[in-house]
Design a protein around this motif. Structure first.
Motif, PDB file in Angstrom:
ATOM      1  N   ARG A 253       0.835  -1.213   0.000  1.00  0.00           N
ATOM      2  CA  ARG A 253       0.000   0.000   0.000  1.00  0.00           C
ATOM      3  C   ARG A 253       0.863   1.253   0.000  1.00  0.00           C
ATOM      4  NH1 ARG A 253      -2.968  -3.608   3.134  1.00  0.00           N
ATOM      5  NH2 ARG A 253      -1.953  -2.989   5.071  1.00  0.00           N
TER       6      ARG A 253
ATOM      7  N   THR B   9     -11.283  -4.654  -8.022  1.00  0.00           N
ATOM      8  CA  THR B   9     -11.112  -4.977  -6.604  1.00  0.00           C
ATOM      9  C   THR B   9      -9.765  -5.670  -6.450  1.00  0.00           C
ATOM     10  OG1 THR B   9     -13.498  -5.323  -6.444  1.00  0.00           O
ATOM     11  CG2 THR B   9     -12.176  -6.094  -4.604  1.00  0.00           C
TER      12      THR B   9
ATOM     13  N   ASN C 285      -8.968  -7.058   0.754  1.00  0.00           N
ATOM     14  CA  ASN C 285      -9.012  -5.868   1.614  1.00  0.00           C
ATOM     15  C   ASN C 285      -9.986  -4.811   1.100  1.00  0.00           C
ATOM     16  OD1 ASN C 285      -7.042  -6.813   3.421  1.00  0.00           O
ATOM     17  ND2 ASN C 285      -5.392  -6.114   2.102  1.00  0.00           N
ATOM     18  N   TYR C 286     -10.311  -4.887  -0.183  1.00  0.00           N
ATOM     19  CA  TYR C 286     -11.213  -3.898  -0.780  1.00  0.00           C
ATOM     20  C   TYR C 286     -12.586  -4.487  -1.092  1.00  0.00           C
ATOM     21  CZ  TYR C 286      -6.870  -1.333  -1.280  1.00  0.00           C
ATOM     22  OH  TYR C 286      -5.686  -0.692  -1.014  1.00  0.00           O
TER      23      TYR C 286
ATOM     24  N   LYS D 247     -16.089  -2.728  -1.203  1.00  0.00           N
ATOM     25  CA  LYS D 247     -16.649  -2.080  -2.382  1.00  0.00           C
ATOM     26  C   LYS D 247     -17.683  -2.959  -3.072  1.00  0.00           C
ATOM     27  CE  LYS D 247     -12.453   0.575  -3.425  1.00  0.00           C
ATOM     28  NZ  LYS D 247     -11.398   0.855  -4.445  1.00  0.00           N
TER      29      LYS D 247
ATOM     30  N   TRP E 275     -17.029  -8.334   3.894  1.00  0.00           N
ATOM     31  CA  TRP E 275     -15.734  -7.738   4.232  1.00  0.00           C
ATOM     32  C   TRP E 275     -15.583  -7.593   5.742  1.00  0.00           C
ATOM     33  CZ3 TRP E 275     -14.734  -3.173   6.864  1.00  0.00           C
ATOM     34  CH2 TRP E 275     -13.386  -2.761   6.891  1.00  0.00           C
TER      35      TRP E 275
END
Length: 207
Positions: free
Chosen positions: A66, A129, A133-134, A137, A143
């Motif tokens: 990240r 995606t 971790n995402y 969305k 999640w």
């Protein structure tokens, strides 16, 4: 009639060979070597060191990805595969050293190796995606149950910590409780995911 040659997806080679994936590789090899030492020695201390190497490395590779903006679908899949390699060998060493852990670890490995793997790879079904971790969305509840920070901590650590506590106190019911609870969460998450994919339930994304 000539066969159609598959066209590879566009990728940045630097992402496949980048620092995050190198960290993933190193922490996986290190954790598995320590697990082999634990097999050899039968020492609980080596198992604890092995899990520490696995968890610290798992946190580090994601944080570095990240920070360097090097997240990718390939890196996420590599991380998922390496997590299973570490978990299975460390769990095997645990079971070989302490036979009382076979029951709860067998439950854990079923949910982690099958259900959690399916859930973790589901992000690939939605373009854009980058990793589990995402997944908020796509669907926030799935999640929240699986990849929020508390869920990640509980997913593996709670079972392992409960095994150590049981070894010290004799409370063998504790790891069974934690393993079954984790399994229930994965079953509920899998059911919700399948319902979303089949159009029986609307996903609840959060941007």
């Amino acid at each position: 009639m000539m066969a159609t040659v598959p066209v590879p997806l566009p990728v940045r080679p630097a992402l496949l060979l980048g620092v995050p994936n190198r960290i993933t590789l190193i922490r996986t090899v290190l954790a598995m070597v320590i697990a082999a030492v634990a097999f050899r020695t039968g020492a609980l201390s080596w198992l604890i060191v092995g899990y520490a190497a696995y968890w610290i490395g798992d946190i580090a590779d994601g944080a570095v990805a990240r920070y360097r903006d090097e997240e990718s679908e390939g890196g996420a899949v590599f991380d998922i595969v390496c997590d299973r390699a570490c978990s299975f060998l460390l769990a095997a060493a645990f079971m070989a050293t302490f036979p009382l852990t076979i029951g709860p670890l067998a439950i854990f490995l079923v949910q982690f190796g099958v259900l959690d793997t399916m859930l973790s790879l589901a992000f690939l079904l939605w373009r854009g995606t980058l990793s589990p971790n995402y997944f908020y969305k796509v669907d926030y509840p799935i999640w929240l149950w699986n990849w929020s920070k508390p869920a990640k901590a509980v997913n593996t650590a709670a079972v392992v910590v409960s095994l150590v506590i049981a070894h010290q106190t004799g409370a063998q019911w504790l790891p069974y409780t934690m393993a079954i609870a984790a399994c229930v969460v994965k079953i509920a998450s899998s059911y919700r995911l399948i319902a979303i994919l089949r159009g029986r339930r609307a996903a609840v994304p959060r941007v």
